[in-house]
Every structure is written in structure tokens, then in C-alpha cells.
Design a protein around this motif. Structure first.
Motif, PDB file in Angstrom:
ATOM      1  N   THR A  20       0.862  -1.241   0.027  1.00 21.31           N
ATOM      2  CA  THR A  20       0.071  -0.055   0.165  1.00 21.31           C
ATOM      3  C   THR A  20       1.036   1.195  -0.062  1.00 21.31           C
ATOM      4  OG1 THR A  20      -0.104   0.378   2.364  1.00 21.31           O
ATOM      5  CG2 THR A  20      -1.830  -1.223   1.543  1.00 21.31           C
ATOM      6  N   GLU A  21       0.286   2.516  -0.382  1.00 21.53           N
ATOM      7  CA  GLU A  21       1.096   3.578  -0.502  1.00 21.53           C
ATOM      8  C   GLU A  21       1.735   3.744   1.104  1.00 21.53           C
ATOM      9  OE1 GLU A  21       2.192   5.664  -2.962  1.00 21.53           O
ATOM     10  OE2 GLU A  21       1.236   3.825  -3.969  1.00 21.53           O
ATOM     11  N   ARG A  22       0.868   3.699   2.095  1.00 15.34           N
ATOM     12  CA  ARG A  22       1.452   3.824   3.435  1.00 15.34           C
ATOM     13  C   ARG A  22       2.691   2.982   3.862  1.00 15.34           C
ATOM     14  NH1 ARG A  22      -1.258   6.613   7.824  1.00 15.34           N
ATOM     15  NH2 ARG A  22      -0.532   6.085   9.849  1.00 15.34           N
ATOM     16  N   GLN A  23       2.221   1.710   3.342  1.00 14.30           N
ATOM     17  CA  GLN A  23       3.439   0.706   3.648  1.00 14.30           C
ATOM     18  C   GLN A  23       4.823   1.072   2.839  1.00 14.30           C
ATOM     19  OE1 GLN A  23       1.321  -2.784   2.373  1.00 14.30           O
ATOM     20  NE2 GLN A  23       1.402  -3.621   4.378  1.00 14.30           N
ATOM     21  N   LYS A  24       4.530   1.538   1.818  1.00 18.52           N
ATOM     22  CA  LYS A  24       5.778   2.065   0.891  1.00 18.52           C
ATOM     23  C   LYS A  24       6.609   3.172   1.468  1.00 18.52           C
ATOM     24  CE  LYS A  24       3.688   1.818  -3.386  1.00 18.52           C
ATOM     25  NZ  LYS A  24       3.538   1.940  -4.657  1.00 18.52           N
ATOM     26  N   GLU A  25       5.774   4.188   1.984  1.00 24.85           N
ATOM     27  CA  GLU A  25       6.203   5.228   2.434  1.00 24.85           C
ATOM     28  C   GLU A  25       6.956   5.022   3.799  1.00 24.85           C
ATOM     29  OE1 GLU A  25       4.736   9.605   4.435  1.00 24.85           O
ATOM     30  OE2 GLU A  25       3.278   8.124   3.958  1.00 24.85           O
ATOM     31  N   PHE A  26       6.291   4.201   4.709  1.00 22.65           N
ATOM     32  CA  PHE A  26       7.172   4.175   6.039  1.00 22.65           C
ATOM     33  C   PHE A  26       8.359   3.011   5.695  1.00 22.65           C
ATOM     34  CE2 PHE A  26       3.329   4.573   9.086  1.00 22.65           C
ATOM     35  CZ  PHE A  26       3.034   5.870   8.451  1.00 22.65           C
ATOM     36  N   PHE A  27       8.248   2.147   4.814  1.00 23.70           N
ATOM     37  CA  PHE A  27       9.242   1.297   4.722  1.00 23.70           C
ATOM     38  C   PHE A  27      10.400   1.799   4.217  1.00 23.70           C
ATOM     39  CE2 PHE A  27      11.949  -1.948   2.603  1.00 23.70           C
ATOM     40  CZ  PHE A  27      11.510  -3.090   3.234  1.00 23.70           C
ATOM     41  N   ASP A  28      10.063   2.929   3.085  1.00 26.71           N
ATOM     42  CA  ASP A  28      11.158   3.698   2.355  1.00 26.71           C
ATOM     43  C   ASP A  28      11.836   4.527   3.513  1.00 26.71           C
ATOM     44  OD1 ASP A  28      12.682   4.697  -0.042  1.00 26.71           O
ATOM     45  OD2 ASP A  28      11.309   6.521   0.512  1.00 26.71           O
ATOM     46  N   LEU A  29      10.915   5.229   4.241  1.00 26.91           N
ATOM     47  CA  LEU A  29      11.569   6.063   5.245  1.00 26.91           C
ATOM     48  C   LEU A  29      12.528   5.296   6.225  1.00 26.91           C
ATOM     49  CD1 LEU A  29       8.670   8.396   6.207  1.00 26.91           C
ATOM     50  CD2 LEU A  29      10.676   8.959   4.948  1.00 26.91           C
ATOM     51  N   TYR A  30      12.126   4.265   6.663  1.00 27.21           N
ATOM     52  CA  TYR A  30      12.883   3.327   7.630  1.00 27.21           C
ATOM     53  C   TYR A  30      14.077   2.833   7.212  1.00 27.21           C
ATOM     54  CZ  TYR A  30      13.608  -0.006  11.419  1.00 27.21           C
ATOM     55  OH  TYR A  30      14.250  -0.766  12.357  1.00 27.21           O
ATOM     56  N   TYR A  31      14.101   2.017   5.718  1.00 31.64           N
ATOM     57  CA  TYR A  31      15.204   1.389   5.355  1.00 31.64           C
ATOM     58  C   TYR A  31      16.025   2.107   4.490  1.00 31.64           C
ATOM     59  CZ  TYR A  31      13.688  -3.076   7.447  1.00 31.64           C
ATOM     60  OH  TYR A  31      13.375  -4.112   8.396  1.00 31.64           O
ATOM     61  N   ASN A  32      15.219   2.866   3.504  1.00 30.23           N
ATOM     62  CA  ASN A  32      16.473   3.817   2.648  1.00 30.23           C
ATOM     63  C   ASN A  32      16.710   5.416   3.006  1.00 30.23           C
ATOM     64  OD1 ASN A  32      15.933   1.903   1.028  1.00 30.23           O
ATOM     65  ND2 ASN A  32      14.123   2.817  -0.085  1.00 30.23           N
TER      66      ASN A  32
END
Length: 121
Positions: A20-32
Motif C-alpha cells: 500500500t502507499e502507506r507501507q511503501k512510504e514507511f518502509f522507504d523512510l525506515y530502510y532507505n
């Protein structure tokens, strides 16, 4: 794989569009972007645990897809095989230069190297 962050980044590269957009956003912020759970929570207006739950769910989705498809595993194996092909082509050129001086061998080694490069792209 090398480490957990590298593995998660590979999963995201291959399967991030399934999130989902929210999962992508949080994942990107955390890992990338290397933001902490607390920083993401503060910026998003939710609890730290809420952020963690979203990221853990995203990881689970991508890991499940990888277990079923094995795309990353096959990709990494292919990269190893391509490296071996390139190495062998280089050795053929060196051997040809030192012993045979046959232009056909050089040409074939170049074709092999070019094909391996095309597979990398």
C-alpha cells in the motif's frame, strides 16, 4: 544475503509495488532514508508501535511473495553465473593472446562478454 537491511532493500526493489502507499512510504523512510520509528511516528502523527506494525506487515508481504516466487534468489544466482561467464571469457582472451593469436577466439570471447553484459541490464 549480506545483512537484514540489504535483504529488505532488495525485497522492496522487487516487490515494493505490491505494498500500500502507506507501507511503501514507511518502509522507504525506515530502510532507505534511515529514519527511526519514533521519527516516522512523529512526522505521521501515529504511535511508534503503529509505524512498526505497518513496516512489519510490509516485510511479511514481500517475504511471502519471495518465498513463493524466488525471484531474488534466482536473480542473485544469475548474477553469479554471469560473473563466471565474464571471467571465463576474459581468460579465453588472455589464453588466446599468449598462445594462439586466433582472431576468431577473440571475436567469440567478445560476443560472450557482450551477451553477459546484456543479461546484467
Amino acid at each position: 544475503m549480506k545483512n537484514q537491511t540489504y535483504r529488505m532493500t532488495m525485497l522492496f526493489d522487487f516487490y515494493g509495488e505490491l505494498l500500500t502507499e502507506r507501507q511503501k512510504e514507511f518502509f522507504d523512510l525506515y530502510y532507505n532514508e534511515d529514519l527511526s520509528l519514533s521519527e516516522i511516528a512523529e512526522n505521521s502523527g501515529i504511535s511508534r508501535q503503529g509505524v512498526r506494525d505497518v513496516i512489519v506487515r510490509a516485510e511479511g508481504v514481500m517475504q511471502e511473495v519471495e518465498e513463493k516466487t524466488g525471484l531474488i534468489r534466482r536473480f542473485l544466482q544469475m548474477q553469479q553465473h554471469i560473473a563466471a561467464i565474464e571471467e571465463a571469457a576474459g581468460q579465453l582472451k588472455t589464453l588466446n593472446y599468449r598462445q594462439y593469436e586466433d582472431s576468431r577466439i577473440d571475436t567469440l570471447a567478445d560476443v560472450i562478454t557482450q551477451a553477459a553484459q546484456a543479461l546484467k541490464e
